[in-house]
Design an enzyme around this catalytic site. Structure first.
Site, PDB file in Angstrom:
ATOM      1  CB  VAL A  45      -0.991  -0.001   1.193  1.00  0.00           C
ATOM      2  CG1 VAL A  45      -1.809   1.282   1.221  1.00  0.00           C
ATOM      3  CG2 VAL A  45      -1.912  -1.217   1.119  1.00  0.00           C
ATOM      4  CB  CYS A  46       3.943   2.215   1.810  1.00  0.00           C
ATOM      5  SG  CYS A  46       3.283   2.189   3.493  1.00  0.00           S
ATOM      6  CB  THR A  47       4.958   0.336  -3.139  1.00  0.00           C
ATOM      7  OG1 THR A  47       5.998  -0.076  -2.244  1.00  0.00           O
ATOM      8  CG2 THR A  47       5.501   0.428  -4.553  1.00  0.00           C
ATOM      9  CB  ALA A  50       5.445   6.142  -2.926  1.00  0.00           C
TER      10      ALA A  50
END
Length: 151
Positions: A45-47, A50
């Site tokens: 999810v963070c990727t 970003a």
């Protein structure tokens, strides 16, 4: 719970992937910006979040809005993350979690980082906020909507 709308964003200084220390009041003086907090580099999810900021970066740049990401990862990890995903914005390292807590971007009691995005105006008042742990791309859409509404 996020910091309240229209409150003054707390000033802070953190190491940056630019190679120097980033200070909000100095480096963004008189400029609006987006500060987004996320749990960890290279997680799914963070990727996605970003990369969504990356994919919409031109829209933010055209509105003269800087994008700054903050997590508790090290600068070395951030640099690998930037390189792998060709991120065109700075990432800041909050390894001790003090700024994360200051911005209410940590789950109370356990201190685990959460996903929260703030839009600051030129005076660094919080004019929009989005908090959703499992919806990384939604943060970008919410910020774009908030910016379009302010035009």
């Amino acid at each position: 719970m996020a910091l309240p709308l229209y409150s003054q964003a707390p000033d802070f200084t953190l190491p940056s992937t630019s190679g120097s220390n980033f200070r909000l009041s100095r480096d963004m003086a008189g400029k609006p910006c987006i500060i987004y907090f996320y749990p960890k580099d290279f997680t799914s999810v963070c990727t996605a979040e970003a990369c969504s900021f990356r994919d919409h970066f031109e829209a933010f740049r055209n509105l003269d809005i800087a994008v700054i990401g903050i997590s508790r990862d090290s600068i070395a990890t951030h640099l690998r993350f930037i390189k792998q995903y060709q991120l065109p914005f700075e990432l800041l390292s909050d390894e001790d979690g003090k700024v994360t807590k200051l911005y209410h971007a940590a789950i109370p009691l356990i201190g685990m980082p959460k996903r929260i995005t703030y839009l600051l105006d030129a005076a660094h008042k919080i004019v929009a906020v989005h908090e959703a742990l499992f919806e990384g791309s939604e943060h970008v859409r919410t910020m774009l909507q908030a910016l379009n509404a302010r035009q």
